[in-house]
Design an enzyme around this catalytic site. Structure first.
Site, PDB file in Angstrom:
ATOM      1  N   GLU A  94      -7.280   0.101  -2.250  1.00  0.00           N
ATOM      2  CA  GLU A  94      -7.086  -0.799  -1.104  1.00  0.00           C
ATOM      3  C   GLU A  94      -6.474   0.070  -0.014  1.00  0.00           C
ATOM      4  O   GLU A  94      -5.274   0.322   0.007  1.00  0.00           O
ATOM      5  CB  GLU A  94      -6.174  -1.953  -1.532  1.00  0.00           C
ATOM      6  N   CYS A 100      -2.231  -3.341   6.648  1.00  0.00           N
ATOM      7  CA  CYS A 100      -3.587  -2.794   6.600  1.00  0.00           C
ATOM      8  C   CYS A 100      -4.544  -3.731   7.329  1.00  0.00           C
ATOM      9  O   CYS A 100      -5.598  -3.321   7.783  1.00  0.00           O
ATOM     10  CB  CYS A 100      -4.020  -2.553   5.159  1.00  0.00           C
TER      11      CYS A 100
END
Ligand code: UN1
Length: 510
Positions: free
Chosen positions: A261, A295
């Protein structure tokens, strides 16, 4: 000196070092955690060594042999009690995050809520880890899939979600019968110790010690050792694209499994018929929330030429009212960034944007709120030149900078959105269903990201949907849908309950 909240039991942890000056280097065997708002040391944690790593992993293997024999719904019961305890400690844990990584109070608490949500989700999942029965071509044969515990999960997390990203992994891994060994960021080790201790204490009290383990150390000493270690069938890593590229290669080299991720460079498209008020509010949260250090942060705004001025004008007005400062103080919306390196990266990106013809509409500078000696930057909006060429916007700078681009035709907007290396999150604000469906087109010609939002911003995913992204974001999925399958081993079982040898593909062997 920092007084840890008594219910978190931090000072009872043998790794906790209360008295630090902040000058201790990592070679002293201690990592000092700093409060990014004040720049002052909070406390230290003792680093793991090669020997203590070895001992932890060996013990985790033993714990796995016991844990996998516990029925999944009973494992779910352990996770249910962890969620109860996390609820009790929601506020102190959220506040510890504010102190250690600078999240505003609401976001620190919101992050712990995300761990509670994934734990609740995992409890339900613990009764649903089923495989399917597949029709066999052979009479008196049954074919079915079953899902088995995988083993040790190596969980590597970044500083910005020091609690929830572990939760996404550890809560699901636990119901799947796995043992999680967590290597947290050295920028947030106190939150990691407090978080892991809650889970470990609850599980231990229920007779299941050793399912949640921590190894704390540098990437070179502990990270490299872990990713190369064949005893971890799965490495789940969150962080930069560069980090993920390396982890991916090392784990692939030993034919292990990776769940990555990684970075995002998320865009918001705003079409001419959009609800501009909604788009502005959502994009402000998306770009300045967590001081631009998610993110999923909105990093690019791609607005229709007819609405760009009005939209950016109202966002700029909102930016000017944002209170930057102590993350624990009421009314603060933007806390510090994690350290000087982020301030440097922010300043460098702003300079490059200017040199590339970008115009700073608001912000653009490092900042020192009164009485706070930590690391702050102004939330910033930079408008790209009329030809939309702004190369710096192709990079993810982990700070609150929003680059603004303009479009005339939706295909052009989609092309811009998809033109970056990363593919995590994307959003469109529009009222015409033909526009929003074009963005979500099932033929794949719309957004190329793992997350696609209509009339909401790029950040703030809820538990239940699979979270993750494509391209350089790494392809991993966590936190919902069928992401649990990454934490289990699939076995295809074929049973002949007749008494004749029957070969597949009609082969006769007589
Ligand atoms: C991250 O920044 O690594 O969707 C995770 C979001 C949060 C998770 C962010 N639920 O913004």
């Amino acid at each position: 000196m920092h007084k840890p909240h008594p219910d978190l039991d931090l000072d009872k942890d043998p790794r906790y070092v209360a008295d630090v000056t902040g000058k201790e280097g990592l070679e002293s065997g201690i990592a000092v955690s700093f409060n990014p708002a004040t720049g002052e040391p909070i406390a230290g944690v003792k680093l793991d060594t090669a020997d203590s790593y070895e001992q932890t992993v060996a013990e985790a293997q033993e714990a796995f042999k016991r844990w996998r024999t516990v029925p999944a719904p009973v494992r779910g019961e352990v996770v249910r009690n962890i969620a109860v305890e996390m609820r009790r400690l929601l506020e102190p844990l959220g506040e510890l995050e504010s102190i250690e990584v600078g999240k505003i109070r609401a976001e620190g608490i919101g992050e712990v809520q995300e761990t509670i949500d994934i734990a609740d989700y995992a409890v339900g999942l613990s009764r649903m880890l089923g495989g399917k029965t597949v029709p066999s071509e052979r009479p008196q044969h049954r074919m079915m899939e079953q899902w088995l515990p995988l083993g040790l999960v190596g969980c590597i997390t970044a500083f910005n979600f020091p609690n929830a990203v572990w939760g996404w992994n550890a809560m699901i891994a636990a119901v799947c019968g796995d043992v999680t060994v967590w290597k947290p960021s050295l920028l947030a080790p106190l939150t990691a110790i407090a978080t892991n201790n809650i889970a470990d204490r609850v599980a231990t009290e229920m007779g299941h010690p050793g399912i949640f383990r921590l190894v704390i150390g540098t990437d070179d000493e502990i990270g490299e050792r872990m990713i190369a270690d064949k005893r971890f069938p799965l490495i789940s890593a969150t962080g930069s694209c560069n980090m993920g590229r390396h982890v991916g290669q090392v784990v692939a080299g030993r034919l292990g499994r990776c769940l990555l991720e990684l970075g995002g460079n998320n865009a918001v498209i705003v079409d001419k018929d959009a609800d501009l008020d909604l788009a502005a509010k959502s994009t402000v949260f998306g770009s300045v929330g967590t001081a631009g250090q998610r993110c999923t942060t909105s990093r690019r705004l791609i607005a229709h030429k007819d609405v760009v001025d009005e939209l950016v004008g109202s966002m700029a007005r909102a930016y000017k009212t944002i209170k930057i400062g102590d993350p624990l103080e009421d009314g603060t919306l933007v806390g510090p960034v994690i350290g000087q390196r982020t301030v440097d990266a922010f300043e460098s990106a702003v300079e490059q944007a200017k040199a590339q013809g970008g115009e700073v509409l608001v912000g653009g500078k490092a900042h020192k709120p009164d009485g706070l000696g930590g690391w702050f930057v102004e939330p910033t909006i930079i408008r790209a030149p009329a030809n939309n060429e702004l190369p710096i916007a192709m990079d993810e700078t982990f700070a609150p900078i929003l680059y603004v681009f303009t479009f005339d035709d939706l295909d052009e907007a989609l092309r811009m959105q998809n033109s970056v290396d990363q593919g995590l999150s994307s959003a469109i604000f529009a009222s015409d269903v033909r526009t929003t469906e074009r963005f979500l087109n099932v033929d794949g010609s719309g957004s190329d990201c793992g997350l696609a939002y209509v009339n909401l911003g790029t950040s703030g995913a809820e538990i239940g949907g699979a979270f993750g992204g494509e391209k350089d974001t790494g392809g991993g999925r966590e936190a919902g849908s069928d992401s649990w399958k990454a934490y289990m081993r699939r076995q295809t079982c074929t049973i002949n309950f007749g008494s004749e040898l029957r070969l597949a593909q009609g082969i006769r062997f007589e």
